[in-house]
Design a protein around this motif. Structure first.
Motif, PDB file in Angstrom:
ATOM      1  N   TYR A   9       0.820  -1.143  -0.027  1.00 22.66           N
ATOM      2  CA  TYR A   9      -0.158   0.027   0.007  1.00 22.66           C
ATOM      3  C   TYR A   9       0.819   1.178  -0.165  1.00 22.66           C
ATOM      4  CZ  TYR A   9      -3.931  -3.066   0.875  1.00 22.66           C
ATOM      5  OH  TYR A   9      -4.781  -4.022   0.775  1.00 22.66           O
ATOM      6  N   ASP A  10       2.132   1.350   0.611  1.00 19.62           N
ATOM      7  CA  ASP A  10       2.822   2.355   0.610  1.00 19.62           C
ATOM      8  C   ASP A  10       3.816   2.410  -0.657  1.00 19.62           C
ATOM      9  OD1 ASP A  10       1.594   3.114   3.255  1.00 19.62           O
ATOM     10  OD2 ASP A  10       3.445   2.199   4.157  1.00 19.62           O
ATOM     11  N   VAL A  11       3.115   2.513  -1.887  1.00 27.15           N
ATOM     12  CA  VAL A  11       3.734   2.809  -3.168  1.00 27.15           C
ATOM     13  C   VAL A  11       3.557   4.098  -3.779  1.00 27.15           C
ATOM     14  CG1 VAL A  11       4.033   0.363  -3.618  1.00 27.15           C
ATOM     15  CG2 VAL A  11       1.889   1.489  -4.642  1.00 27.15           C
ATOM     16  N   GLY A  12       2.526   5.110  -2.879  1.00 31.20           N
ATOM     17  CA  GLY A  12       2.174   6.240  -3.311  1.00 31.20           C
ATOM     18  C   GLY A  12       0.547   6.604  -3.453  1.00 31.20           C
ATOM     19  N   ASN A  13       0.102   7.453  -2.784  1.00 34.54           N
ATOM     20  CA  ASN A  13      -1.280   7.724  -2.925  1.00 34.54           C
ATOM     21  C   ASN A  13      -1.727   8.128  -4.357  1.00 34.54           C
ATOM     22  OD1 ASN A  13      -1.815   6.758  -0.244  1.00 34.54           O
ATOM     23  ND2 ASN A  13      -1.331   9.035   0.474  1.00 34.54           N
TER      24      ASN A  13
END
Length: 438
Positions: A156-160
């Protein structure tokens, strides 16, 4: 190395005993195979080395993510044609048939000559390094608090901003509900899914809702805005939490919605009137699932409802023969595990829940994934800039292959409505089926 494509096609057909259903283009610009079919492009000999050193799904995935292997033409059609060779499995989850023959090439004495020819085509026999997008480092036992947070961060922390391109304005990363049919907009279908869950939970003004795995906050926002509840959303992703808090503030709902970076095992401020868990339980793991079900049961008030929205795999003939999907595990959802819906229902009941409804909506997920793929392809250049070429390729392959898996009934998705029924036996649900509020 003249006519490398022809040689690859011939070797494959010798193994299969049938024509190769897909066209092949090799690094020497040679082509072979049925005209008009999707083309599997070997951009360099390293693609072949990846397949030889790691036969099967993982070798193909590494070649694809690294850009050594590509598809020209309809990606869905190409994956469908290749399924028999690579992904199709029998009831015992072991590779069978022609696919097993192709992937165990070097082990078959009768075609060792073909294997030697492939090694010659591949060139220097050194195993290529895996792409940097691969998650190879795992610390500690499965499903500890620390390891689960690391796994969630990988996905999930690959860029909003990247997820905004793929998911669209709804920022909902789970199966939409196409109540008005496949011509509806993705936004409308996601809104209808959130509203369906709220209705199944029987939400009313003033109630307290817990959303486990709240993502970017869409469920808690909808429930607070449309049903007047007070909501707590939890996620293990720092980036998701920051984004969700910003949305809550902009909606003027900070007095009714709280977003936490917190594991479900760390919640001690129950009880809640209702709990939603949407696309989160796939991360829990079969060894941890009993605790997950028991914890959610303990967090509910008597009479409270749980809506568990979860992807399911087809049952295996021998459940002890469970195998991890290597591509998904290495590149998409580290440590994720899928269970048959029957096992999920049984474990919820073992925790004390009364399961009142199971709705299977796998066709809805196929439609959702095709929309996400279309979004990604329409914004491809920006997606690559926001992440990396490899990461964008991971998501394109994962979502397209998953769409086909839902369409072919290899996997499904179900909404399970369960109640913490009090000792009086009064569930609070109406007598009429599929009416979620009395």
């Amino acid at each position: 190395m003249a006519d490398a494509a022809g040689r690859l096609t011939r070797i494959a057909q010798e193994v299969l005993g049938a024509p190769l259903p897909i066209r092949v283009r090799a690094w020497d610009r040679s082509e072979s195979g049925p005209p008009g079919a999707p083309t599997l492009v070997f951009r360099n000999r390293r693609a072949l080395r990846r397949l030889l050193f790691k036969p099967g799904e993982l070798g193909l995935a590494r070649a694809w993510v690294a850009g050594d292997l590509d598809v020209e033409g309809d990606l869905y059609q190409a994956l469908d044609l290749m399924a028999e060779l690579v992904w199709e499995r029998g009831e015992d989850a072991a590779p069978t048939g022609r696919g097993a023959a192709l992937l165990s090439l070097a082990r078959r004495p009768e075609i060792r000559a073909a294997a030697k020819e492939l090694l010659t085509l591949a060139g220097t026999p050194l195993p290529p390094r895996p792409p940097v997008e691969e998650n190879r480092v795992r610390r500690g036992p499965l499903h500890t608090l620390r390891r689960d947070k690391e796994a969630i961060s990988h996905h999930y922390d690959v860029g909003n901003a990247f997820y905004e391109l793929v998911l669209g304005p709804s920022m909902v990363y789970s199966c939409a509900y196409w109540e008005d049919g496949p011509d509806a907009t993705l936004e409308d279908a996601q809104r209808d899914k959130l509203d369906l869950i709220c209705r199944k939970l029987g939400l009313e003004e003033g109630q307290r809702l817990l959303d486990v795995g709240c993502g970017w906050g869409s469920m808690v926002l909808h429930a607070a805005r449309e049903y007047g509840v007070r909501a707590v959303g939890i996620t293990l992703s720092e980036e998701q939490a920051a984004y969700a808090r910003k949305r809550v503030a902009e909606a003027g709902l900070a007095d009714r919605v709280e977003i936490r970076v917190q594991d479900y095992r760390e919640i001690h401020d129950g009880p809640f009137d209702a709990i939603s868990s949407i696309g989160m339980a796939e991360h829990v793991g079969r060894a941890q699932y009993a605790e997950y079900a028991a914890d959610l049961y303990a967090l509910l008030k008597p009479g409270g409802r749980l809506l568990n929205h979860q992807i399911a795999r087809r049952p295996l003939k021998d459940e002890d023969g469970y195998q991890v999907d290597e591509f998904i595990d290495r590149y998409v959802f580290p440590d994720g595990e899928l269970a048959p819906v029957g096992r999920t229902v049984a474990q919820l009941e073992d925790a004390g829940f009364e399961v009142r409804d199971v709705e299977a909506i796998r066709e809805h997920y196929a439609l959702t994934l095709r929309r996400w793929v279309a979004n990604l392809e329409a914004h491809w250049d920006r997606a690559v800039r926001l992440t990396s070429p490899g990461r964008a390729r991971v998501w394109r392959l994962y979502m397209a292959a998953s769409a086909l898996s839902f369409e072919r009934n290899r996997i499904g998705v179900n909404q399970v409505l369960a109640v913490r029924t009090p000792e009086s036996g009064t569930s609070g649900l109406p007598l009429r089926p599929r009416v979620w509020k009395g």
